[in-house]
Design an enzyme around this catalytic site. Structure first.
Site, PDB file in Angstrom:
ATOM      1  N   CYS A 107       0.856  -1.182   0.000  1.00 16.36           N
ATOM      2  CA  CYS A 107       0.000   0.000   0.000  1.00 16.36           C
ATOM      3  C   CYS A 107       0.893   1.232   0.000  1.00 16.36           C
ATOM      4  O   CYS A 107       1.842   1.311   0.783  1.00 16.36           O
ATOM      5  CB  CYS A 107      -0.902  -0.013   1.233  1.00 16.36           C
ATOM      6  SG  CYS A 107      -2.007   1.415   1.341  1.00 16.36           S
ATOM      7  N   HIS A 149      -8.888  -3.618  -2.482  1.00 15.31           N
ATOM      8  CA  HIS A 149      -7.988  -2.803  -1.656  1.00 15.31           C
ATOM      9  C   HIS A 149      -8.403  -1.328  -1.696  1.00 15.31           C
ATOM     10  O   HIS A 149      -8.533  -0.685  -0.659  1.00 15.31           O
ATOM     11  CB  HIS A 149      -6.553  -2.977  -2.171  1.00 15.31           C
ATOM     12  CG  HIS A 149      -5.531  -2.201  -1.413  1.00 15.31           C
ATOM     13  ND1 HIS A 149      -4.620  -2.801  -0.578  1.00 15.31           N
ATOM     14  CD2 HIS A 149      -5.247  -0.870  -1.373  1.00 15.31           C
ATOM     15  CE1 HIS A 149      -3.826  -1.869  -0.048  1.00 15.31           C
ATOM     16  NE2 HIS A 149      -4.195  -0.690  -0.519  1.00 15.31           N
ATOM     17  N   GLU A 150      -8.623  -0.801  -2.911  1.00 16.75           N
ATOM     18  CA  GLU A 150      -8.957   0.629  -3.032  1.00 16.75           C
ATOM     19  C   GLU A 150     -10.338   0.939  -2.468  1.00 16.75           C
ATOM     20  O   GLU A 150     -10.531   1.975  -1.827  1.00 16.75           O
ATOM     21  CB  GLU A 150      -8.843   1.088  -4.487  1.00 16.75           C
ATOM     22  CG  GLU A 150      -7.444   0.966  -5.084  1.00 16.75           C
ATOM     23  CD  GLU A 150      -6.326   1.551  -4.226  1.00 16.75           C
ATOM     24  OE1 GLU A 150      -6.547   2.553  -3.513  1.00 16.75           O
ATOM     25  OE2 GLU A 150      -5.217   0.998  -4.260  1.00 16.75           O
ATOM     26  N   HIS A 153     -10.229   1.391   1.149  1.00 20.85           N
ATOM     27  CA  HIS A 153      -9.795   2.753   1.497  1.00 20.85           C
ATOM     28  C   HIS A 153     -10.978   3.724   1.501  1.00 20.85           C
ATOM     29  O   HIS A 153     -11.077   4.586   2.376  1.00 20.85           O
ATOM     30  CB  HIS A 153      -8.757   3.269   0.497  1.00 20.85           C
ATOM     31  CG  HIS A 153      -7.349   2.914   0.818  1.00 20.85           C
ATOM     32  ND1 HIS A 153      -6.722   3.281   1.984  1.00 20.85           N
ATOM     33  CD2 HIS A 153      -6.426   2.233   0.098  1.00 20.85           C
ATOM     34  CE1 HIS A 153      -5.477   2.841   1.973  1.00 20.85           C
ATOM     35  NE2 HIS A 153      -5.269   2.200   0.844  1.00 20.85           N
TER      36      HIS A 153
END
Length: 193
Positions: A107, A149-150, A153
């Site tokens: 990351c 993953h994004e 966020h």
């Protein structure tokens, strides 16, 4: 414009992004900043929170990554993911499969830290783009991992949240280095006693 990437322990990384309404010049400028910053940092994805903006927008580009192939389907038919890169995810909603696979993940907000993280093998995505009010696709391989993953966020979740308590304990010292803005020391067999 290349923006500063915030690192672990910045409060904005834990902020749930606000949904985006109209695609304004400011949103287009933010997307360009995300792309410029991601490319400059040599990443495959970047979320608005990582440059200090708590909004539901992220960018992904898996172009040219052959050692970790990506898969993409539109209306059930396989397509070349590179034809859709860079991918601009606005207000994404995900439907991940229950089957998971463990893969290596890093990351940009955790420089120097890579971990084995369990993620869904495949994910369905509904989102907006800059040009389309709705775009739907399924992703597998690296693209699925990047999307998951994004989008984490965008909801204030971090990849370390997928670790067990014991795994978190093992990286506690590395996280302290990142918080202080210091590089994580490289360990070699020469240093082991």
């Amino acid at each position: 414009m290349i923006r500063e990437i915030v690192h672990y322990d910045a409060p904005v990384l834990r902020a749930k992004g606000k949904e985006i309404g109209a695609i304004t010049p400011a949103i287009k400028s933010l997307v360009q900043d995300l792309l410029d910053t991601m490319r400059h940092a040599r990443g495959v994805g970047l979320a608005a929170q990582q440059i200090g903006e708590a909004l539901q927008v992220a960018v992904i580009d898996v172009t040219g990554i052959k050692e970790r192939p990506s898969k993409m389907w539109i209306q059930g038919k396989p397509v070349d993911p590179e034809a859709y890169m860079p991918l601009i995810l606005i207000n994404p909603v995900l439907k991940p499969t229950k089957s998971k696979i463990i893969g290596h993940e890093g990351c940009l907000s955790f420089p120097g830290l890579t971990l084995d993280i369990p993620r869904a093998q495949r994910v369905g995505v509904k989102m907006r783009t800059l040009d389309h009010p709705q775009f739907e696709f399924d992703a597998g391989g690296l693209l699925a991992r990047a999307v998951l993953h994004e989008v984490d966020h965008l909801h204030g979740r971090l990849f370390i949240d997928h670790l067990s308590t014991e795994e978190r304990r093992l990286i506690r010292e590395d996280l302290e280095y990142i918080k202080r803005g210091e590089p994580i020391p490289e360990y070699s067999s020469d240093n082991e006693s």
